[in-house]
Scaffold this motif. Structure first.
Motif, mmCIF file in Angstrom:
data_model
loop_
_atom_site.group_PDB
_atom_site.id
_atom_site.type_symbol
_atom_site.label_atom_id
_atom_site.label_comp_id
_atom_site.label_asym_id
_atom_site.label_seq_id
_atom_site.Cartn_x
_atom_site.Cartn_y
_atom_site.Cartn_z
ATOM 1 N N GLY A 136 0.810 -1.210 0.000
ATOM 2 C CA GLY A 136 0.000 0.000 0.000
ATOM 3 C C GLY A 136 0.843 1.260 0.000
ATOM 4 N N SER A 137 1.936 1.249 0.753
ATOM 5 C CA SER A 137 2.819 2.414 0.801
ATOM 6 C C SER A 137 3.498 2.656 -0.543
ATOM 7 N N ASP A 138 3.953 1.581 -1.193
ATOM 8 C CA ASP A 138 4.633 1.736 -2.480
ATOM 9 C C ASP A 138 3.675 2.214 -3.567
ATOM 10 N N VAL A 139 2.477 1.653 -3.605
ATOM 11 C CA VAL A 139 1.504 2.074 -4.618
ATOM 12 C C VAL A 139 1.066 3.513 -4.375
ATOM 13 N N ARG A 140 0.887 3.888 -3.108
ATOM 14 C CA ARG A 140 0.511 5.273 -2.787
ATOM 15 C C ARG A 140 1.613 6.237 -3.220
ATOM 16 N N ARG A 141 2.856 5.836 -3.018
ATOM 17 C CA ARG A 141 3.979 6.673 -3.447
ATOM 18 C C ARG A 141 4.002 6.828 -4.962
ATOM 19 N N LEU A 142 3.723 5.735 -5.665
ATOM 20 C CA LEU A 142 3.710 5.792 -7.124
ATOM 21 C C LEU A 142 2.612 6.716 -7.634
ATOM 22 N N MET A 143 1.436 6.659 -7.019
ATOM 23 C CA MET A 143 0.316 7.475 -7.484
ATOM 24 C C MET A 143 0.477 8.947 -7.115
ATOM 25 N N GLU A 144 1.049 9.220 -5.942
ATOM 26 C CA GLU A 144 1.135 10.605 -5.480
ATOM 27 C C GLU A 144 2.345 11.337 -6.042
ATOM 28 N N THR A 197 6.717 8.598 -9.149
ATOM 29 C CA THR A 197 8.050 8.018 -9.254
ATOM 30 C C THR A 197 8.022 6.814 -10.191
ATOM 31 N N VAL A 198 8.879 6.831 -11.171
ATOM 32 C CA VAL A 198 8.938 5.731 -12.132
ATOM 33 C C VAL A 198 10.307 5.089 -12.064
ATOM 34 N N ARG A 199 10.384 3.864 -12.586
ATOM 35 C CA ARG A 199 11.641 3.133 -12.591
ATOM 36 C C ARG A 199 12.389 3.427 -13.881
ATOM 37 N N THR A 200 13.690 3.526 -13.781
ATOM 38 C CA THR A 200 14.492 3.776 -14.975
ATOM 39 C C THR A 200 14.608 2.540 -15.842
ATOM 40 N N THR A 201 14.460 1.358 -15.239
ATOM 41 C CA THR A 201 14.512 0.107 -15.983
ATOM 42 C C THR A 201 13.321 -0.739 -15.597
ATOM 43 N N THR A 202 13.064 -1.762 -16.410
ATOM 44 C CA THR A 202 11.932 -2.638 -16.110
ATOM 45 C C THR A 202 12.142 -3.379 -14.806
ATOM 46 N N TRP A 203 13.367 -3.876 -14.598
ATOM 47 C CA TRP A 203 13.661 -4.657 -13.403
ATOM 48 C C TRP A 203 14.493 -3.826 -12.434
ATOM 49 N N ALA A 204 14.364 -4.136 -11.162
ATOM 50 C CA ALA A 204 15.105 -3.408 -10.138
ATOM 51 C C ALA A 204 16.593 -3.685 -10.256
ATOM 52 N N GLN A 205 17.384 -2.743 -9.743
ATOM 53 C CA GLN A 205 18.822 -2.916 -9.804
ATOM 54 C C GLN A 205 19.257 -4.056 -8.899
ATOM 55 N N LYS A 206 20.264 -4.780 -9.357
ATOM 56 C CA LYS A 206 20.740 -5.945 -8.621
ATOM 57 C C LYS A 206 21.363 -5.524 -7.296
ATOM 58 N N GLY A 207 21.005 -6.245 -6.253
ATOM 59 C CA GLY A 207 21.605 -6.006 -4.951
ATOM 60 C C GLY A 207 20.843 -5.033 -4.077
ATOM 61 N N LYS A 208 19.845 -4.327 -4.603
ATOM 62 C CA LYS A 208 19.080 -3.370 -3.817
ATOM 63 C C LYS A 208 17.722 -3.981 -3.494
ATOM 64 N N LYS A 209 17.580 -4.450 -2.256
ATOM 65 C CA LYS A 209 16.358 -5.149 -1.872
ATOM 66 C C LYS A 209 15.156 -4.218 -1.870
ATOM 67 N N SER A 234 14.653 -1.552 -3.691
ATOM 68 C CA SER A 234 14.248 -1.277 -5.068
ATOM 69 C C SER A 234 13.545 -2.474 -5.689
ATOM 70 N N ALA A 235 14.049 -3.676 -5.391
ATOM 71 C CA ALA A 235 13.415 -4.880 -5.925
ATOM 72 C C ALA A 235 12.009 -5.057 -5.363
ATOM 73 N N LYS A 236 11.837 -4.776 -4.080
ATOM 74 C CA LYS A 236 10.515 -4.911 -3.475
ATOM 75 C C LYS A 236 9.555 -3.866 -4.020
ATOM 76 N N TYR A 237 10.052 -2.647 -4.226
ATOM 77 C CA TYR A 237 9.219 -1.594 -4.810
ATOM 78 C C TYR A 237 8.773 -1.988 -6.216
ATOM 79 N N THR A 238 9.671 -2.613 -6.956
ATOM 80 C CA THR A 238 9.338 -3.053 -8.311
ATOM 81 C C THR A 238 8.245 -4.111 -8.290
#
Length: 321
Positions: free
Chosen positions: A283-291, A294-306, A308-312
């Motif tokens: 809910g927090s991540d989706v609310r952040r995206l809507m408000e 914030t978009v991702r620079t790549t389709t998949w999250a960067q390797k090693g960043k948990k 970022s991967a969870k947000y994706t």
């Protein structure tokens, strides 16, 4: 595989590997060592690798890192119709009146049989047992089809129908057919036990072949949409039950929070298990995206960043009205 995923924290990978490959029901289908009394018929690894090679070089040769939804669409629209049309060639009602085409396995089997039938026999005498389809020469284990020149030349030249019907069994005798006639005039007992090893899986489970598409035809767009809608209906039904369960759980949590002293043990247990933590993070991540947009620079999250991967995972594919 479990240790590999455990050491690297790949929970999702192990979840996929377990459900699709390593659970007991799937493991027996592809691993040869699971049945010590059986000899596998398929080169499972080679078949899988061949499928991925054709998919990458025939269907995805113009795409670099395609999205998952695009990949699923290409498989449903291009790969599956071609496979169904190709399999139609081996159906019993394909082009009535013409000779039936041999499957790739039977074509290779016939070529190997003809080659072994022309090889000269030496002076060494070996024990050839056609009842179990074994020979003491020791060359069977090196042959893909468990054949050797002594076994092939111990029977008369089989009728062409033999090569259209031959099925290699996983237990001895590896080949049993009424068209295999020994040269010494003895009779062979034809094994017809109705086991899966005989290759009559459809007769056992009562399966009926699904109607295939015409050769060279593509699946209609309406059929693809129908499958997608059926999948969506099933998904909605599953989430409908999940929604009721979540609402009931939230009602219980609200009741317990209103009585913290009496429900101290219960609330501590819920906190230790992080009950609702994943739902709150989503809910927090989706609310952040809507408000914030914030978009991702790549389709998949960067390797090693948990984080970022969870947000994706929490925001990929979400519908923004």
């Amino acid at each position: 595989m479990y240790q590999f995923c455990f050491q690297r924290g790949l929970r999702e990978v192990w979840g996929y590997m377990w459900t699709a490959w390593y659970c007991p029901t799937k493991f027996r289908l592809w691993v040869r060592s699971s049945e010590p009394k059986f000899i596998g018929r398929w080169r499972t690894t080679m078949s899988v690798e061949n499928f991925w090679r054709n998919l990458k070089h025939e269907t995805l040769h113009h795409f670099v890192h395609p999205r998952l939804d695009q990949l699923v669409y290409l498989i449903a629209v291009e790969v599956l119709p071609y496979t169904e049309a190709k399999m139609q060639i081996f159906e019993s009602d394909f082009r009535p009146g013409r000779a039936k085409a041999l499957t790739p396995y039977r074509k290779a089997f016939k070529k190997c049989w003809k080659k072994l039938a022309l090889r000269p026999l030496g002076t060494q005498v070996y024990i050839v047992n056609l009842s179990t389809w074994t020979c003491s020469c020791g060359q069977q284990k090196y042959n893909t089809f468990l054949l050797c020149k002594h076994l092939v030349q111990a029977v008369l030249a089989p009728h062409p129908d033999f090569f259209r019907q031959v099925v290699r069994r996983r237990v001895a005798p590896f080949y049993s057919h009424c068209l295999l006639v020994p040269k010494d005039g003895s009779e062979l007992h034809v094994v017809d036990s109705g086991s899966v090893s005989d290759g009559d899986d459809d007769d056992i489970v009562g399966a009926t072949p699904t109607p295939s598409l015409g050769r060279g035809t593509k699946r209609k767009r309406e059929d693809v949409c129908t499958h997608i809608f059926e999948w969506l209906d099933e998904l909605l039904n599953n989430f409908s039950g999940l929604q009721h369960g979540v609402e009931a759980g939230l009602a219980i949590l609200r009741t317990q929070v209103n009585h913290p002293r009496e429900a101290k043990i219960f609330l501590s247990s819920m906190k230790a298990q992080n009950i609702g933590g994943d739902l709150a993070a989503m809910g927090s991540d989706v609310r952040r995206l809507m408000e914030t947009g914030t978009v991702r620079t790549t389709t998949w999250a960067q390797k090693g960043k948990k984080a970022s991967a969870k947000y994706t995972r929490n925001t990929m594919g979400v519908h923004i009205p």
